[in-house]
Design a protein around this motif. Sequence first.
Motif, mmCIF file in Angstrom:
data_model
loop_
_atom_site.group_PDB
_atom_site.id
_atom_site.type_symbol
_atom_site.label_atom_id
_atom_site.label_comp_id
_atom_site.label_asym_id
_atom_site.label_seq_id
_atom_site.Cartn_x
_atom_site.Cartn_y
_atom_site.Cartn_z
ATOM 1 N N ALA A 1 0.985 -1.096 0.005
ATOM 2 C CA ALA A 1 -0.361 -0.406 -0.011
ATOM 3 C C ALA A 1 0.923 1.948 -0.424
ATOM 4 O O ALA A 1 0.204 2.037 -1.206
ATOM 5 C CB ALA A 1 -0.905 -0.255 0.836
ATOM 6 N N ASN A 2 1.597 0.434 0.567
ATOM 7 C CA ASN A 2 3.028 2.269 0.924
ATOM 8 C C ASN A 2 3.513 3.024 -0.699
ATOM 9 O O ASN A 2 3.206 3.916 -0.907
ATOM 10 C CB ASN A 2 3.809 1.839 1.833
ATOM 11 N N LEU A 3 3.715 1.451 -1.160
ATOM 12 C CA LEU A 3 4.422 1.773 -2.315
ATOM 13 C C LEU A 3 3.708 2.221 -3.934
ATOM 14 O O LEU A 3 4.404 2.742 -4.442
ATOM 15 C CB LEU A 3 5.574 0.800 -2.868
ATOM 16 N N ALA A 4 3.033 1.604 -3.651
ATOM 17 C CA ALA A 4 1.379 1.768 -4.856
ATOM 18 C C ALA A 4 1.425 3.280 -4.289
ATOM 19 O O ALA A 4 0.890 4.323 -5.734
ATOM 20 C CB ALA A 4 0.534 1.120 -3.729
ATOM 21 N N VAL A 5 0.340 3.887 -3.027
ATOM 22 C CA VAL A 5 0.763 5.564 -3.349
ATOM 23 C C VAL A 5 1.616 6.047 -3.457
ATOM 24 O O VAL A 5 1.579 7.510 -3.805
ATOM 25 C CB VAL A 5 -0.155 5.533 -1.446
ATOM 26 N N SER A 6 2.878 6.135 -2.370
ATOM 27 C CA SER A 6 3.454 6.543 -3.191
ATOM 28 C C SER A 6 4.251 6.963 -4.689
ATOM 29 O O SER A 6 4.114 8.043 -5.279
ATOM 30 C CB SER A 6 5.100 6.482 -2.488
ATOM 31 N N GLY A 7 3.530 5.936 -5.049
ATOM 32 C CA GLY A 7 4.253 6.020 -7.134
ATOM 33 C C GLY A 7 3.364 6.781 -7.112
ATOM 34 O O GLY A 7 3.215 7.529 -8.321
ATOM 35 N N ALA A 8 1.672 6.719 -7.267
ATOM 36 C CA ALA A 8 1.370 7.169 -7.854
ATOM 37 C C ALA A 8 1.124 8.604 -7.218
ATOM 38 O O ALA A 8 0.414 9.319 -8.471
ATOM 39 C CB ALA A 8 -0.764 7.199 -7.169
ATOM 40 N N VAL A 9 1.639 9.235 -6.017
ATOM 41 C CA VAL A 9 1.204 10.445 -5.860
ATOM 42 C C VAL A 9 2.774 10.580 -6.337
ATOM 43 O O VAL A 9 3.342 12.476 -7.522
ATOM 44 C CB VAL A 9 2.068 10.997 -4.445
ATOM 45 N N MET A 10 3.725 10.311 -6.600
ATOM 46 C CA MET A 10 4.955 10.705 -7.444
ATOM 47 C C MET A 10 5.191 10.495 -9.093
ATOM 48 O O MET A 10 5.258 11.863 -9.545
ATOM 49 C CB MET A 10 6.535 10.033 -7.641
ATOM 50 N N GLN A 11 4.060 10.135 -9.623
ATOM 51 C CA GLN A 11 3.706 10.138 -10.764
ATOM 52 C C GLN A 11 3.126 11.459 -11.055
ATOM 53 O O GLN A 11 2.666 11.980 -12.245
ATOM 54 C CB GLN A 11 2.889 9.224 -11.591
ATOM 55 N N ALA A 12 2.002 11.947 -9.837
ATOM 56 C CA ALA A 12 1.070 12.857 -10.018
ATOM 57 C C ALA A 12 1.987 14.175 -9.557
ATOM 58 O O ALA A 12 1.940 15.715 -11.145
ATOM 59 C CB ALA A 12 0.223 13.545 -9.797
ATOM 60 N N ILE A 13 3.102 14.877 -8.941
ATOM 61 C CA ILE A 13 4.092 15.837 -8.901
ATOM 62 C C ILE A 13 4.956 16.002 -9.838
ATOM 63 O O ILE A 13 5.328 17.414 -9.869
ATOM 64 C CB ILE A 13 4.625 15.320 -7.686
ATOM 65 N N THR A 14 4.955 14.917 -10.324
ATOM 66 C CA THR A 14 6.324 15.007 -11.960
ATOM 67 C C THR A 14 6.204 15.105 -12.868
ATOM 68 O O THR A 14 6.342 14.946 -13.993
ATOM 69 C CB THR A 14 7.617 14.289 -11.695
ATOM 70 N N ALA A 15 4.502 14.951 -13.858
ATOM 71 C CA ALA A 15 3.891 14.950 -14.505
ATOM 72 C C ALA A 15 4.738 13.855 -15.472
ATOM 73 O O ALA A 15 4.727 14.100 -16.710
ATOM 74 C CB ALA A 15 3.901 15.902 -15.138
ATOM 75 N N ASN A 16 5.699 12.816 -14.569
ATOM 76 C CA ASN A 16 5.933 11.443 -15.442
ATOM 77 C C ASN A 16 4.830 10.343 -14.932
ATOM 78 O O ASN A 16 4.826 9.518 -14.238
ATOM 79 C CB ASN A 16 7.600 11.717 -15.164
ATOM 80 N N PRO A 17 4.271 9.708 -15.962
ATOM 81 C CA PRO A 17 3.844 8.510 -16.108
ATOM 82 C C PRO A 17 5.123 6.796 -15.300
ATOM 83 O O PRO A 17 3.961 6.297 -15.059
ATOM 84 C CB PRO A 17 2.848 8.073 -17.227
ATOM 85 N N ILE A 18 5.916 7.140 -16.229
ATOM 86 C CA ILE A 18 6.683 6.179 -15.294
ATOM 87 C C ILE A 18 7.869 6.229 -14.788
ATOM 88 O O ILE A 18 8.926 5.926 -14.291
ATOM 89 C CB ILE A 18 7.902 6.144 -17.149
ATOM 90 N N ALA A 19 7.600 7.345 -13.253
ATOM 91 C CA ALA A 19 7.904 7.471 -12.250
ATOM 92 C C ALA A 19 7.432 6.542 -11.365
ATOM 93 O O ALA A 19 5.880 6.363 -10.656
ATOM 94 C CB ALA A 19 8.071 9.405 -12.191
ATOM 95 N N SER A 20 8.378 6.662 -10.619
ATOM 96 C CA SER A 20 8.086 5.496 -9.449
ATOM 97 C C SER A 20 9.136 5.587 -8.170
ATOM 98 O O SER A 20 10.418 5.951 -8.823
ATOM 99 C CB SER A 20 7.532 4.323 -9.786
ATOM 100 N N PRO A 21 8.571 5.236 -6.913
ATOM 101 C CA PRO A 21 10.172 5.306 -5.950
ATOM 102 C C PRO A 21 11.233 4.811 -6.278
ATOM 103 O O PRO A 21 12.092 5.250 -5.808
ATOM 104 C CB PRO A 21 9.419 5.115 -4.327
ATOM 105 N N ASP A 22 11.344 2.943 -7.053
ATOM 106 C CA ASP A 22 12.814 2.849 -7.502
ATOM 107 C C ASP A 22 12.951 2.832 -8.870
ATOM 108 O O ASP A 22 14.676 3.402 -8.305
ATOM 109 C CB ASP A 22 12.363 1.249 -7.916
ATOM 110 N N ILE A 23 12.219 3.671 -9.182
ATOM 111 C CA ILE A 23 12.878 4.218 -10.230
ATOM 112 C C ILE A 23 14.104 5.778 -10.379
ATOM 113 O O ILE A 23 14.376 5.977 -11.322
ATOM 114 C CB ILE A 23 11.658 4.076 -11.369
ATOM 115 N N MET A 24 12.816 6.340 -9.520
ATOM 116 C CA MET A 24 13.630 7.622 -9.767
ATOM 117 C C MET A 24 14.558 7.843 -8.357
ATOM 118 O O MET A 24 15.360 8.900 -8.033
ATOM 119 C CB MET A 24 12.128 8.985 -8.887
ATOM 120 N N GLY A 25 15.258 6.710 -8.304
ATOM 121 C CA GLY A 25 16.242 6.380 -7.140
ATOM 122 C C GLY A 25 15.722 6.446 -5.800
ATOM 123 O O GLY A 25 16.517 6.579 -4.620
#
Length: 350
Positions: A88-112
């Motif tokens: 749940a943590n990783l999924a929500v953080s991925g959705a939020v990261m994609q929103a604030i970066t306007a990047n559909p392939i952003a995720s916590p692991d890919i973004m470092g």
Amino acid sequence: MNATTAAMRPSLAGDAGQGRGPGIVVAAVAVVGVALLTVGILWALSIGSEQISWSSVVHSWFSADSPADQIVRTIRLPRVLLAALVGANLAVSGAVMQAITANPIASPDIMGVNSGAAMVVVAAITIVPTMAGAPSILLAFGGAAAAGITVMVLAGMGTGKVSPVRLALAGVTASTLLVSLTQVLVIFHENDTQSVLFWLVGGVNFAQWHDIGTVLPWTAAGLLVALALAKSLNILALGEDMARGLGQHVERTRAFGAAVVIVLCGASVAVAGPIAFIGLIAPHITRKLVGSNYLRVLPVSMLVGAVLTVYADIGSRYVNPPFEVPTGVVTALVGAPIFIYLARRQKVTR
């Protein structure tokens, strides 16, 4: 703007006009998701070195008389609950990261972000082994924040020159560097190599009730703030210029969103290691199911992420029986092809 990015924009007018339709879809998805999660939890509690029937699993929730009850209560239940929380943590953080970066392939692991948190936690484990619990989580927060800020600076965030591909390349570069530094720490501290290497792949194989108590407060805080940001993320997804025109404080929204990502990822990495690709896969599955309105995306992503991680943990027990592999191996095998597919859909040249 390519099709993948356009799919991330919430259809606010349509949602308001359709009313009952989206609500029925979300309810159906929620029912199916809860059913899958329940089955996954029962399945995860029943399998292992000793097979336990589902009826015995249910019995163990109310009694601790037999050895099977003790196995379920002390070993398998914290493991499956931690898997659900981390997912749940990783999924929500991925959705939020994609929103604030306007990047559909952003995720916590890919973004470092995960790699930064992992490096600092490994440094704590290898250099100061007595560090555990909250101090390690705080260190993970610092590592996640430093990595995320570095990636955004490298990608040119805030200069108007950033693109999804540029951001992904910066993230991959930072992740590679951080992983290399982590490996150096492992090499120079051979006594802890085996446990650290297993943890670095990401998994909940050695979960304890202490881990649940450590991560739960941060999970609750991060998820509540994320849900409170849902309307702001919807407006931000319409475009930065339009968001400013509607009176939104874009920088403040991004700052709170970044804080959510750091808290959720840092807490998850501290207790389960850097499990890959859940933050990328779950938001995309969610948007396919319920649309792009973050009022629906965030809570459904929580459920989807929990389901994916619980079943990935189940799969990790079948890869090489009777031995187990880290959960991160399964998520990487599934997530890597999906990332390649999503990256190939980006029609960005700069």
